[in-house]
Write a protein that holds these residues in place. Structure first.
Motif, PDB file in Angstrom:
ATOM      1  N   GLN A 152      -7.321  -0.116   0.522  1.00 25.34           N
ATOM      2  CA  GLN A 152      -6.010  -0.445   1.093  1.00 25.34           C
ATOM      3  C   GLN A 152      -6.097  -0.615   2.604  1.00 25.34           C
ATOM      4  OE1 GLN A 152      -3.844   2.938  -0.538  1.00 25.34           O
ATOM      5  NE2 GLN A 152      -2.823   1.629  -2.044  1.00 25.34           N
ATOM      6  N   LYS A 153      -6.897   0.220   3.244  1.00 22.61           N
ATOM      7  CA  LYS A 153      -7.104   0.062   4.686  1.00 22.61           C
ATOM      8  C   LYS A 153      -7.777  -1.277   4.974  1.00 22.61           C
ATOM      9  CE  LYS A 153      -7.554   5.062   5.420  1.00 22.61           C
ATOM     10  NZ  LYS A 153      -8.485   6.175   5.728  1.00 22.61           N
TER      11      LYS A 153
ATOM     12  N   LEU B   1      -3.825   6.585   1.882  1.00 24.75           N
ATOM     13  CA  LEU B   1      -4.386   5.238   1.803  1.00 24.75           C
ATOM     14  C   LEU B   1      -5.852   5.281   1.401  1.00 24.75           C
ATOM     15  CD1 LEU B   1      -2.877   3.579   5.009  1.00 24.75           C
ATOM     16  CD2 LEU B   1      -1.904   3.721   2.725  1.00 24.75           C
TER      17      LEU B   1
ATOM     18  N   LEU C  99       1.666   9.701   1.799  1.00 25.74           N
ATOM     19  CA  LEU C  99       0.894   8.504   1.474  1.00 25.74           C
ATOM     20  C   LEU C  99      -0.575   8.773   1.757  1.00 25.74           C
ATOM     21  CD1 LEU C  99       3.153   5.764   3.133  1.00 25.74           C
ATOM     22  CD2 LEU C  99       3.065   6.384   0.718  1.00 25.74           C
TER      23      LEU C  99
ATOM     24  N   VAL D  28       0.819  -1.224   0.000  1.00 25.40           N
ATOM     25  CA  VAL D  28       0.000   0.000   0.000  1.00 25.40           C
ATOM     26  C   VAL D  28       0.844   1.261   0.000  1.00 25.40           C
ATOM     27  CG1 VAL D  28      -1.892  -1.195   1.185  1.00 25.40           C
ATOM     28  CG2 VAL D  28      -0.224   0.105   2.542  1.00 25.40           C
TER      29      VAL D  28
END
Length: 442
Positions: free
Chosen positions: A198-199, A194, A192, A149
Motif C-alpha cells: 500500500q505504501k 499500511l 490503520l 488504502v
C-alpha cells in the motif's frame, strides 16, 4: 536554466566543503594532498592550477569531486604509487585513528554545515514549518489511492506510531514509514496499518501529495473549455451553495454526490456578487461539471518562530539530528522491494527538476542543509568507494590489529566503484528517460 544553476550551485557548495573536510584533516596530520577537485576530471579538467604540493581544479563531469591523498587507495586507483615503499607523508603510514578521522572529515563538515545553515536561518528569517494542526483543521482530503488504502475524506491524524508530529512535511514522511496510524473519523479513533504494498501504491502515484487539506468552501477558480459548467453559464468566483436543494460544506462531499448524478440534469444555486443565482446544468458521463475549485496554498498554514541566536543553535542541532534519523528511516523503506521506494531515488537531474524556476535564497539554503545531511548519511554507508566503506575497514583494523592488504583493498575499492557507477548510470538513465518522455507528452 535557473533550475540547472541552482543544482550546480548547491552541489558545488556541498562537494567543495565535503572534500575540504578530508583535505583539512589530512593536512592536520601532515599528509600530502596531491589533488583537490570539484567534479571529476576523467581524461581532462576544465581548470587546474598547482599551488604548493596540491593541484586544484574543476573537472568536466559534475559527479561529486575528490581529494587525492598520497598513499591512499581511492577512486584514482593509483597502483604504481602503492608499489613504492611507504613515505612518512602518506596516508598508509599514519596510525589507524588518524586515518579514520580523515575518512570521516567530509561527513563531519556536512553535518556542521547543516547545523550552521539552520542556525543562521532560524536566527534571521525564523524557524518555519507548515502546521499539521492548521493543515487538518477541517479534516484531510485524500485521492483515490489514499482512500483505497483505508483513509477517508475528513479524517484527522491523531498519532503516527504513538506520536503526534506537529510538522506537516515530516508527518507525511512519518505516515509512509509508519507501523500504525490513528485517525479521528467522525469522533471515533480508527487504526490503520499500511502494508508495504500500500505504501508502494502511494509512492508510485501520489507520493507526498496524497494528503491534502479539506476544501471548506466550493469556490470556482477556473472552468474547463467547452465543459458543462461553461454551457450552464458558471463563472469564476461563483460560490456553490446547493445542488437540487442539498447544501454542501466540503468540496469532496459535493464531488462524491455528483458521481451519483452522471448524465443527470441538476439545479445549482451559486452566490455571485452577493446574490443567489440558480443555474441549470448537466453532469457529464464522468460525474463532473468541469470546473476547478480554489485550493489553499500550503503557506496559508505556515508558522514562523522567531528564535534568538542561542535558541537557534539548539534548534539547529535538533533539526540536523532529526533529518539524519529520517534519512535512516527512508533508507530502510528503500530496502523493502514491496514499497517500490527504490524507484523514487533521483539523480541530480531529477532533483533539479523539482527545484523552483526562480532564484530563492531562503529555499536554496534550506535545501542545501537538507541535502548536506543526506550526503553525510550516504557517505556513512559501509559501501566500498564511500567514506563509510573506508572507515569500516579502518575500524576493523583498529579492533583486530590486522590491516587489509593493498591488493585486497584495491579489489574491494574497484568493486565498490563499479557498484556506485552502475547505480549512478541507472538513476541518471531513469531521470533522463522521464525528462524525454515528459517533453514528448507536453
Amino acid at each position: 536554466m535557473i533550475q540547472v544553476a541552482q543544482i550546480l550551485f548547491i552541489l558545488s557548495v556541498l562537494v567543495i566543503l565535503h572534500e575540504f573536510g578530508h583535505y583539512l584533516t589530512a593536512r592536520m596530520f601532515k599528509m600530502r594532498v596531491e589533488k583537490f577537485y570539484l567534479f571529476l576530471d576523467i581524461g581532462f579538467s576544465l581548470i587546474k592550477k598547482k599551488i604548493g604540493e596540491t593541484e586544484w581544479g574543476i573537472g568536466w563531469l559534475p559527479f561529486g569531486g575528490y581529494v587525492k591523498i598520497s598513499g591512499m587507495i581511492d577512486e584514482s586507483m593509483d597502483e604504481d604509487q602503492m608499489k613504492q615503499e611507504p613515505q612518512p607523508w602518506e596516508f598508509r603510514s599514519k596510525p589507524a585513528w588518524q586515518r579514520l578521522i580523515v575518512m570521516l572529515g567530509g561527513i563531519i563538515v556536512n553535518i556542521l554545515l547543516a547545523w550552521f545553515i539552520y542556525t543562521m536561518m532560524f536566527s534571521t528569517v525564523g524557524q518555519k514549518y507548515i502546521s499539521m494542526e492548521k493543515f487538518q483543521k477541517n479534516g484531510l482530503a485524500f485521492g483515490e489511492v489514499g482512500q483505497s488504502v483505508g483513509f477517508k475524506n475528513g479524517d484527522k491524524i491523531v498519532s503516527i506510531d504513538g506520536k503526534l508530529q506537529p510538522k506537516y512535511n515530516w508527518a507525511i514522511i512519518d505516515v509512509l514509514l509508519s507501523e500504525e496510524v490513528i485517525v479521528d473519523r467522525n469522533g471515533k479513533e480508527v487504526k490503520l496499518n499500511l502494508t508495504d504494498e500500500q505504501k508502494g501504491e502511494i509512492l508510485g502515484s501520489e507520493g507526498k501529495n496524497f494528503i491534502k487539506p479539506r476544501i471548506a468552501t466550493i469556490l470556482i477558480d477556473s472552468l474547463e473549455p467547452k465543459s458543462e459548467a461553461v454551457k450552464a453559464n458558471f463563472k469564476k468566483g461563483d460560490l456553490i451553495k446547493s445542488v437540487n436543494g442539498k447544501e454542501f460544506t466540503y468540496f469532496d462531499v459535493f464531488a462524491e454526490d455528483l458521481k451519483g448524478l452522471k448524465n443527470d440534469s441538476i439545479k445549482v444555486v451559486v452566490e455571485r456578487n452577493k446574490q443567489l443565482v440558480e443555474l441549470n446544468a448537466k453532469v457529464n458521463k464522468e460525474g463532473k461539471l468541469g470546473f476547478y475549485p480554489t485550493t489553499q496554498d500550503k503557506n496559508d498554514f505556515l508558522i514562523t518562530n522567531k528564535l534568538s541566536f542561542g535558541e537557534a543553535v539548539s534548534a539547529a542541532v535538533k533539526e540536523s539530528y532529526q533529518l539524519l534519523v529520517y534519512n535512516v528511516k527512508q533508507f530502510k523503506l528503500i530496502l523493502k522491494p514491496a514499497t517500490g521506494a527504490y524507484k523514487q531515488v533521483k539523480s541530480p537531474i531529477g532533483i533539479a527538476r523539482q527545484l523552483p524556476d526562480s532564484w530563492d535564497w531562503e529555499f536554496i539554503w534550506n535545501f542545501t542543509a537538507l541535502f548536506s545531511i543526506g550526503l553525510a548519511f550516504m557517505n556513512l554507508l559501509p559501501i566500498p568507494g564511500l567514506d563509510g566503506g573506508h572507515a569500516l575497514f579502518t575500524i576493523v583494523e583498529m579492533v583486530t590489529g590486522k590491516k587489509l592488504s593493498d591488493k585486497a583493498a584495491g579489489y574491494v575499492q574497484t568493486g565498490g566503484m563499479i557498484f556506485l557507477l552502475s547505480l549512478m548510470v541507472l538513476t541518471f538513465g531513469k531521470d533522463i528517460y522521464q525528462l524525454i518522455l515528459d517533453k514528448l507528452i507536453n
